[in-house]
Motif scaffolding. Structure first.
Motif, mmCIF file in Angstrom:
data_model
loop_
_atom_site.group_PDB
_atom_site.id
_atom_site.type_symbol
_atom_site.label_atom_id
_atom_site.label_comp_id
_atom_site.label_asym_id
_atom_site.label_seq_id
_atom_site.Cartn_x
_atom_site.Cartn_y
_atom_site.Cartn_z
ATOM 1 N N SER A 71 -1.463 21.704 -0.207
ATOM 2 C CA SER A 71 -0.958 22.257 1.053
ATOM 3 C C SER A 71 -0.235 23.573 0.829
ATOM 4 C CB SER A 71 -0.016 21.259 1.730
ATOM 5 O OG SER A 71 -0.707 20.079 2.055
ATOM 6 N N MET A 72 0.594 23.618 -0.197
ATOM 7 C CA MET A 72 1.322 24.857 -0.491
ATOM 8 C C MET A 72 0.361 25.940 -0.957
ATOM 9 S SD MET A 72 4.114 26.571 -0.522
ATOM 10 C CE MET A 72 5.619 25.637 -0.661
ATOM 11 N N ALA A 73 -0.618 25.578 -1.775
ATOM 12 C CA ALA A 73 -1.595 26.565 -2.238
ATOM 13 C C ALA A 73 -2.343 27.166 -1.049
ATOM 14 C CB ALA A 73 -2.572 25.918 -3.218
ATOM 15 N N GLU A 74 -2.714 26.339 -0.097
ATOM 16 C CA GLU A 74 -3.420 26.824 1.097
ATOM 17 C C GLU A 74 -2.528 27.755 1.924
ATOM 18 O OE1 GLU A 74 -6.354 27.462 3.926
ATOM 19 O OE2 GLU A 74 -6.519 26.586 1.934
ATOM 20 N N HIS A 109 8.365 20.033 -7.209
ATOM 21 C CA HIS A 109 7.551 20.451 -8.354
ATOM 22 C C HIS A 109 6.107 20.711 -7.916
ATOM 23 C CE1 HIS A 109 6.456 20.879 -12.536
ATOM 24 N NE2 HIS A 109 5.492 20.006 -12.350
ATOM 25 N N ALA A 110 5.550 19.811 -7.100
ATOM 26 C CA ALA A 110 4.172 19.974 -6.626
ATOM 27 C C ALA A 110 4.034 21.233 -5.769
ATOM 28 C CB ALA A 110 3.736 18.744 -5.836
ATOM 29 N N ARG A 111 5.013 21.500 -4.933
ATOM 30 C CA ARG A 111 4.954 22.703 -4.096
ATOM 31 C C ARG A 111 4.988 23.965 -4.944
ATOM 32 N NH1 ARG A 111 9.090 20.447 0.494
ATOM 33 N NH2 ARG A 111 7.526 19.319 1.710
ATOM 34 N N LEU A 112 5.812 23.974 -5.974
ATOM 35 C CA LEU A 112 5.865 25.134 -6.869
ATOM 36 C C LEU A 112 4.522 25.336 -7.561
ATOM 37 C CD1 LEU A 112 7.389 27.413 -8.277
ATOM 38 C CD2 LEU A 112 8.133 25.735 -9.978
ATOM 39 N N LEU A 113 3.908 24.254 -8.040
ATOM 40 C CA LEU A 113 2.597 24.361 -8.673
ATOM 41 C C LEU A 113 1.561 24.922 -7.703
ATOM 42 C CD1 LEU A 113 2.410 21.016 -10.696
ATOM 43 C CD2 LEU A 113 2.804 23.327 -11.583
ATOM 44 N N GLY A 114 1.622 24.479 -6.452
ATOM 45 C CA GLY A 114 0.695 24.984 -5.444
ATOM 46 C C GLY A 114 0.876 26.464 -5.178
ATOM 47 N N ALA A 115 2.123 26.908 -5.110
ATOM 48 C CA ALA A 115 2.392 28.330 -4.890
ATOM 49 C C ALA A 115 1.858 29.160 -6.054
ATOM 50 C CB ALA A 115 3.893 28.560 -4.715
ATOM 51 N N ARG A 116 2.113 28.698 -7.262
ATOM 52 C CA ARG A 116 1.609 29.416 -8.433
ATOM 53 C C ARG A 116 0.089 29.459 -8.448
ATOM 54 N NH1 ARG A 116 5.723 27.048 -13.044
ATOM 55 N NH2 ARG A 116 7.454 28.452 -12.568
ATOM 56 N N ASP A 123 0.849 -1.182 0.000
ATOM 57 C CA ASP A 123 0.000 0.000 0.000
ATOM 58 C C ASP A 123 0.886 1.234 0.000
ATOM 59 O OD1 ASP A 123 -2.425 -1.405 0.104
ATOM 60 O OD2 ASP A 123 -2.314 -1.568 2.284
ATOM 61 N N GLN A 124 0.403 2.308 -0.622
ATOM 62 C CA GLN A 124 1.168 3.544 -0.690
ATOM 63 C C GLN A 124 0.262 4.714 -0.311
ATOM 64 O OE1 GLN A 124 3.429 3.893 -4.372
ATOM 65 N NE2 GLN A 124 3.385 1.680 -4.614
ATOM 66 N N ALA A 125 0.765 5.619 0.507
ATOM 67 C CA ALA A 125 0.020 6.809 0.925
ATOM 68 C C ALA A 125 0.835 8.040 0.559
ATOM 69 C CB ALA A 125 -0.231 6.771 2.429
ATOM 70 N N PHE A 126 0.159 9.053 0.023
ATOM 71 C CA PHE A 126 0.846 10.258 -0.429
ATOM 72 C C PHE A 126 0.235 11.501 0.193
ATOM 73 C CE2 PHE A 126 1.422 7.079 -3.683
ATOM 74 C CZ PHE A 126 2.774 7.154 -3.930
ATOM 75 N N PHE A 127 1.059 12.518 0.363
ATOM 76 C CA PHE A 127 0.619 13.820 0.846
ATOM 77 C C PHE A 127 0.306 14.700 -0.360
ATOM 78 C CE2 PHE A 127 3.581 12.172 4.032
ATOM 79 C CZ PHE A 127 2.755 12.133 5.130
#
Length: 91
Positions: free
Chosen positions: A50-53, A79-86, A41-45
């Motif tokens: 989170s960054m967008a919020e 990469h995901a954090r950058l997308l959230g910030a944008r 099983d795999q769990a992801f954040f």
């Protein structure tokens, strides 16, 4: 067993570790790691949301000069954090 290493899952040492753990028959949950072919099983954040919020809250408080200190953008998390910030700036 919950497995959450702080290094790249594609690292050779980690690949060997994952292989041994998966072959052990022990129930595993891989936290925030993509391991190709893993039967665990795999769990992801959700780093993007989170960054967008977080950035949205700062912007709502009137802050406009926000600095970002993140890991490399070649990693999925960076990469995901950058997308959230944008995303926060476009709302």
């Amino acid at each position: 067993m919950v497995v959450s290493p702080a290094v790249d899952a594609n690292d050779q040492d980690n690949g060997d570790l994952y292989g041994r753990l998966l072959c052990s028959g022990m129930p595993l949950v891989l936290m925030d790691r993509q391991v190709p072919g893993a039967s665990a099983d795999q769990a992801f954040f959700d780093y993007e949301a989170s960054m967008a919020e977080a950035v949205s809250r700062l912007l709502q408080q009137g802050l406009t000069n926000i600095a970002f200190v993140m890991g490399g953008l070649h990693y999925r998390v960076g990469h995901a954090r950058l997308l959230g910030a944008r995303l926060a700036y476009t709302r």
